[in-house]
Each structure stands twice: as structure tokens, then as C-alpha cells.
Motif scaffolding. Sequence first.
Motif, mmCIF file in Angstrom:
data_model
loop_
_atom_site.group_PDB
_atom_site.id
_atom_site.type_symbol
_atom_site.label_atom_id
_atom_site.label_comp_id
_atom_site.label_asym_id
_atom_site.label_seq_id
_atom_site.Cartn_x
_atom_site.Cartn_y
_atom_site.Cartn_z
ATOM 1 N N LYS A 65 51.248 87.231 111.867
ATOM 2 C CA LYS A 65 50.033 87.398 111.061
ATOM 3 C C LYS A 65 48.805 86.979 111.858
ATOM 4 C CE LYS A 65 52.296 86.474 106.600
ATOM 5 N NZ LYS A 65 52.283 85.634 105.375
ATOM 6 N N ASP A 66 47.648 87.552 111.485
ATOM 7 C CA ASP A 66 46.399 87.146 112.144
ATOM 8 C C ASP A 66 45.835 85.914 111.455
ATOM 9 O OD1 ASP A 66 45.181 88.004 109.785
ATOM 10 O OD2 ASP A 66 44.519 89.920 110.610
ATOM 11 N N THR A 67 44.663 85.485 111.911
ATOM 12 C CA THR A 67 44.072 84.249 111.369
ATOM 13 C C THR A 67 43.648 84.384 109.914
ATOM 14 O OG1 THR A 67 41.938 84.942 112.295
ATOM 15 C CG2 THR A 67 43.280 83.445 113.619
ATOM 16 N N ASN A 68 43.537 85.614 109.422
ATOM 17 C CA ASN A 68 43.171 85.827 108.021
ATOM 18 C C ASN A 68 44.387 85.944 107.109
ATOM 19 O OD1 ASN A 68 40.333 85.933 108.515
ATOM 20 N ND2 ASN A 68 40.564 88.044 109.279
ATOM 21 N N ASN B 289 46.710 88.279 107.386
ATOM 22 C CA ASN B 289 47.170 89.667 107.277
ATOM 23 C C ASN B 289 48.363 89.904 108.208
ATOM 24 O OD1 ASN B 289 44.943 90.413 105.548
ATOM 25 N ND2 ASN B 289 43.637 90.424 107.381
#
Length: 228
Positions: free
Chosen positions: A137-140, A142
Motif C-alpha cells: 500500500k502507499d502512504t495514503n 491505497n
Amino acid sequence: MSAVGSSTNSYSASGLSLTGSTVTSTPSGSIMSQSDFLQLLTTQLTSQDPTKPMDNSQMAAEMAQFAQLGTLQNIQSSLTGLSSNISANAQSAQVLSSASLVGRQVLVPSNALTYSGSSVNGGVNVSTAGDVVVTIKDTNGNVVNTIDLGTQPAGLSSFTWNGKDSSGNAVANGTYSVSANSGGKSAALTTYVAGAVTGVGYGGSSTGTYLQVAGIGGVPLSQVAQIN
């Protein structure tokens, strides 16, 4: 030490008390020192019945106890110092021997990985055999990509992320979270990420020897799962 006379006498000095033939210590967490013992003996001699002074054999016995106390305290002090020296030498030896890991790839516990243009290797501690899926996942928060490792036996299973999303597009350099589960269970499995050792140090008695791993940070030597 024993009391003098036919009646039971009590003496006290700095929290120490002498009643009959029993010596007790009242301070919480303290140990009778040589000075305490001598003060107690002096108090007993001062408070004894002058018509029935302590006999020579009793005096000799109590002085022998005093000498024995001093000897035991000196031995304890020497052993404590020896133990500290051995511990310090062992710590230094472990740090020096671990210096050979600098430049090597190690697999350490981490729920984050750093992508900088090259594939990232990792691992999953599979507690029970089953289908293992790794999620990036990314930092947001997602989901960027998922890696299905298929059915894996219990133990350490390896995976590689090529730095692409689920559509096959290269992602931006940066830090991404990594997690894994087995058999569709919600409980996460422990994940590991590989990184190069850039340094070795000592983090105190609670941490011990640690490795500085690129993209991850300081990791206790005891947590290294694999050295490549």
C-alpha cells in the motif's frame, strides 16, 4: 550476638536491633555493612551490665563474625566487578564480530519497505500452511499491488516486489507499507524486508548489538531472520 545477663535486653543502632541472641535489620532493602556491625557491637558493649561483662570467648566469636562479614563483602564486590568486565568484553566482541555484516543483505522484521528503482525482496513468517497473499500500500493506504505466493508451508516464505502496481506501471520511489495474511484470514502475518547493513552499534543492555539497515533503520541483531 547474645544479650548479657539473665534478663532479655534489647539494643538498637541505626535501624539495627539486638534482642536476646537474634540480630535483626529494620531498614527496607538494606544490607548490614561492616560499619553497621561495628556500631551494633559498640552499642551492645556500652549497654551491657557492668557487673556481668561479655566474656572473652563471646567477644572473639563476634569479632570473627565481623571479619567474616568483611571478607564476604569483599568477595561479592570482586565478583560484581568481574561480572561487569566479562559482560563488557562480551558486548565489545559481539559488536566487532558483527562488523563483518556491513555490506551484506539481511532479512529483518518490518511492515514498511523503501522502493528506489530496484526490486525489493522480503519474507513472510507463515504460522500455518495455506495460501499467502502479500499486500503493498502507499502512504495514503491505497492498495498498490498484491502478490499471491500460493500455498506455502509453515515457516519463512520469500517474495519479491518489482516496484510496479497491479496494472504493471512503475510506481514512484518512496516508502510503502507491506502486510500479509494466509488463507483469507484477517490476522496479519509477520513480514520481513531485506536491506543492506550500513553500520553496527551497541544500543545498551535493553537493545544489545544492533544493525543499521538501509531503508529500515536500526534493528537488534537478535531479530535478523536471514543473512544473504
